[in-house]
Design an enzyme around this catalytic site. Structure first.
Site, PDB file in Angstrom:
ATOM      1  N   LEU A  13      -8.135 -17.056 104.782  1.00 51.32           N
ATOM      2  CA  LEU A  13      -7.117 -16.141 105.278  1.00 51.32           C
ATOM      3  C   LEU A  13      -7.733 -14.815 105.681  1.00 51.32           C
ATOM      4  CD1 LEU A  13      -4.292 -16.829 102.661  1.00 51.32           C
ATOM      5  CD2 LEU A  13      -4.542 -17.781 104.959  1.00 51.32           C
ATOM      6  N   CYS A  14      -7.000 -14.069 106.475  1.00 51.31           N
ATOM      7  CA  CYS A  14      -7.388 -12.740 106.934  1.00 51.31           C
ATOM      8  C   CYS A  14      -7.776 -11.887 105.726  1.00 51.31           C
ATOM      9  CB  CYS A  14      -6.203 -12.124 107.668  1.00 51.31           C
ATOM     10  SG  CYS A  14      -6.461 -10.446 108.220  1.00 51.31           S
ATOM     11  N   PRO A  15      -8.859 -11.175 105.785  1.00 50.73           N
ATOM     12  CA  PRO A  15      -9.764 -10.890 106.893  1.00 50.73           C
ATOM     13  C   PRO A  15     -11.041 -11.731 106.888  1.00 50.73           C
ATOM     14  CG  PRO A  15     -10.225  -9.328 105.176  1.00 50.73           C
ATOM     15  CD  PRO A  15      -9.114 -10.243 104.664  1.00 50.73           C
TER      16      PRO A  15
END
Length: 82
Positions: A13-15
């Site tokens: 997942l981000c980042p």
């Protein structure tokens, strides 16, 4: 699309996809292409934004099953902003 190096960021997942792409791009020569496979939908926003700020060329994205392949051409050698 042809590429020089593949980076698997599926399930991250981000980042994390951007951080891993940044690290891998630093090891490439200018002009080489990195393929980043990601399942996080935010990568479609984050990767182009990162490329603009860091001087790399975002070449586009292609769906690949559950993931999306993003293609980035390494920019010229210059210091990236911290």
């Amino acid at each position: 699309m042809e590429y020089d190096v593949d980076l698997d960021c599926e399930g991250l997942l981000c980042p994390l996809p951007v951080l891993r792409a940044r690290k891998r791009l630093m090891a490439l020569r200018p002009g080489q292409v990195l393929r980043v496979r990601a399942t996080d939908g935010m990568a479609a926003v984050d990767l182009p934004h990162f490329c603009t700020g860091a001087g790399h060329a975002y070449l586009g994205a292609v769906p690949e099953g559950a993931a999306t392949a993003h293609f980035i051409r390494r920019g010229e050698n210059r210091p990236e902003p911290e």
